[in-house]
Each structure stands twice: as C-alpha cells, then as structure tokens.
Design an enzyme around this catalytic site. Sequence first.
Site, PDB file in Angstrom:
ATOM      1  N   ASP A   1      -0.476   6.379   7.402  1.00 38.94           N
ATOM      2  CA  ASP A   1      -1.772   6.022   6.461  1.00 38.94           C
ATOM      3  C   ASP A   1      -2.041   4.875   7.518  1.00 38.94           C
ATOM      4  OD1 ASP A   1      -3.640   3.738   5.582  1.00 38.94           O
ATOM      5  OD2 ASP A   1      -2.366   3.282   3.463  1.00 38.94           O
TER       6      ASP A   1
ATOM      7  N   TRP B   1       0.923  -1.315   0.282  1.00 35.98           N
ATOM      8  CA  TRP B   1       0.326  -0.081  -0.446  1.00 35.98           C
ATOM      9  C   TRP B   1       0.560   1.273  -0.242  1.00 35.98           C
ATOM     10  CZ3 TRP B   1      -4.383  -1.169  -2.190  1.00 35.98           C
ATOM     11  CH2 TRP B   1      -4.826  -2.525  -1.113  1.00 35.98           C
TER      12      TRP B   1
ATOM     13  N   LYS C   1     -11.564  -1.744   8.971  1.00 32.32           N
ATOM     14  CA  LYS C   1     -10.579  -2.608   9.542  1.00 32.32           C
ATOM     15  C   LYS C   1     -11.438  -2.751  11.323  1.00 32.32           C
ATOM     16  CE  LYS C   1      -7.847  -2.208   5.882  1.00 32.32           C
ATOM     17  NZ  LYS C   1      -7.813  -3.658   5.113  1.00 32.32           N
TER      18      LYS C   1
END
Length: 354
Positions: free
Chosen positions: A166, A99, A190
């Site tokens: 992030d 990511w 999540k």
Amino acid sequence: MYNFNSGPATLPPDVLQEAARAVVNYGDTGLSILEIPHRGALFTELLEEGNALVRELLSLNADYEVLWLQGGGRMQFSMVPMNFLGPGETAGYIDSGHWAADAIKNAAFYGNTEIIASSRNEGYRNIPRWEIIPDTLAYLHITTNNTIYGTQFFRFPETQVPLVADMSSELFSRTLDYNQFDLIYAVAQKNIGPAGVTLVVIKKSLLEKQKRELPGILSYKTIAAYNSVWNTPPVFAIYCSVLNLRRLRQTGLQAIESRNEAKARQLYEAIDGSRLFYGTAQEGDRSRMNVCFRARKPELESAFMQFAKERNITGIEGHRSVGGFRAALYNAVTPEAVTHLINVMQTFEADHTP
Ligand code: PMP
C-alpha cells in the site's frame, strides 16, 4: 492558502487550471471532459498515456499491468485477500499503523492472517523490524508510508512470496526499484490526483493466481482483461491524474525526490531545534511525506492551530485518532510553503516560550 492536508491534498495550480479549462472544453473538442464516452478514442488515448506514464515513472518492466480502479484504499484492503488469499491459506502482514491494521482486519474475512511484525506496542512510532518471513504465505502486505503516524519504510522485506504494498501516501515521491513488488496500490487523492480513482500496478503472473470466483468488478484479472474499462471508470479523476503525471515526467522522479527530501529535512530540523515542538516518529523511520509533531505544552496546541490558520496555513491537524499536528509534504507542496510553516512555528514559539 498553504495546504498541508494529508488527502485529499494540494495539487499543482497549473493542473487545476488545465482541468478547469477541460471541464468547459476538452482539447478544443467542444466537449467537456465530463461528457466524453469512456470507450471512445479520446478517453482510450488518455488511459493509454496514463498507463505509459506510470510505467515510465516507476521504471516498470514488461511484466506489469497498470489498472485504474475505484473504491479507494479500503477497497484494496478487501480486493487483495479476495483475489489472492484462498480459504485455509495464510497471508502475512506487517502492522505498522492504523491503515495496516485495517488491512489486516479486512483480510480475515477471506483466510488466515499472520502478523509478521508489529509496532503497535510502541504506539506505531517506528517501522517494526521483521525477521523470518515464512515462504508458505499467500503474500506479504506492507504499508510503505504510514500517513497517520508519519513513518516510512526505507528498506523492504526480501521474500519469495508475492510482496503487496500500500503506497497510497507516497507513490511517485521517490525513486525505488518498483519491480521488487508484485502488487502496488495507491489512492489518488494524496500524491496523484483527485479522490475517486486508485492506481494498481500488478504483475501479470500474479493475475493468474486468483483464488476464487469473483464478480468482474472485484477481479483484477477481469479488469486487466478489459484495460480498466470493465465498468465506467472515473474519467475526470483519471484525466487530472494524467495531467499531474505529465508534469511529474517533465520534472523527473529523481528531481522530485531530492526536493521532497530537502523539504522534509528542513521541517524536521526546525522541529528538532525547537524548544516548543517535538517530532513523534522515531528518527530513522521518519516519513518524508507526513511530518507528525506535537507541542511540549499541550495547552498551546489549539492556540498554535489558530495562529497558523490566521497565516493562511490549513490542514495541519493530526489525524483525529492521534491529535497533535501533521504536515503532509506531498509532491505539490512547495518548498516555499514549508519555509512559511517553519517561520510561523518559530514566530509562535518566540511569542509563547520564556
Ligand atoms: N492506505 C493509506 C496508507 C491511507 O493513508 C489511506 C487513507 N488516508 C487509506 C489506505 C484509505 O484510503 P481510502 O480512504 O481511499 O479508502
């Protein structure tokens, strides 16, 4: 079912039950949560409560705005550089996984990028070590928990430039000094709530540094000025997130952190003590949220997957790009679920190793 999916992931059963009730009748209003207007008093109250919960749980000082956006993590990969990387400027990125690398690719549309440290050559088994961080960077971006490779930052770069994090697969899982970051983003699916909403926490001083003219929907500054209702926000996803955060406040972040630490320790100990399974992330950088492991006999991996499935375990497949196994241990995964997974691994091992 014992759900170890890495996102969308398991949510607490009482959150699901309350959300289900609200779909039919929200707080005895005679209206479904799906039917209330986003600029009305009911939703305004909910959003204000959500903002206050985020501030309280993260112990944020008064310098921050809390925003609820759409478009997921990938939208943030673009919005961050769009807003804060001017033409000709350079943003720094720590390349710690899939990511993080994707975020770098997206930033290149808007300006220059410099990779400050990378663990790509180590197969992203560890968090790369950084040295000097130039103070000329527009910002420094890090991915604090690498969902696919199962590594996590336990210390953070000290820098004069804005620090962007992030935290998609770990926000609200541990206590930290969250005021060290200038911008934090996290997808909900999540550890927060359902997919469809992305939480952003941003310093007010950073909002003033927007580098180009942007449509309102892509501008943090505009969305902040409209208190996250520049357009119609995902009301239901925000509602479920608020339910979850209310519950987290009752437990307390410190208590949830201890529970998360204990769950991860128990699973890593079982993996390290196994003759069949081994962990893929480097010790010291191992994530408490995503535990990645493989079988020493690769031919047994699909048999274990089936064995686990028959014992009500779901979501332990590794990401399609790496294979093997991955168990997400987000806040809503209970210690009992972890014990069950370990028992199933040990039973399988006893049956399949001489
Ligand atoms: N960042 C991290 C750390 C992630 O784990 C993910 C998705 N798993 C993303 C960003 C991308 O999120 P989305 O799919 O919502 O765009």
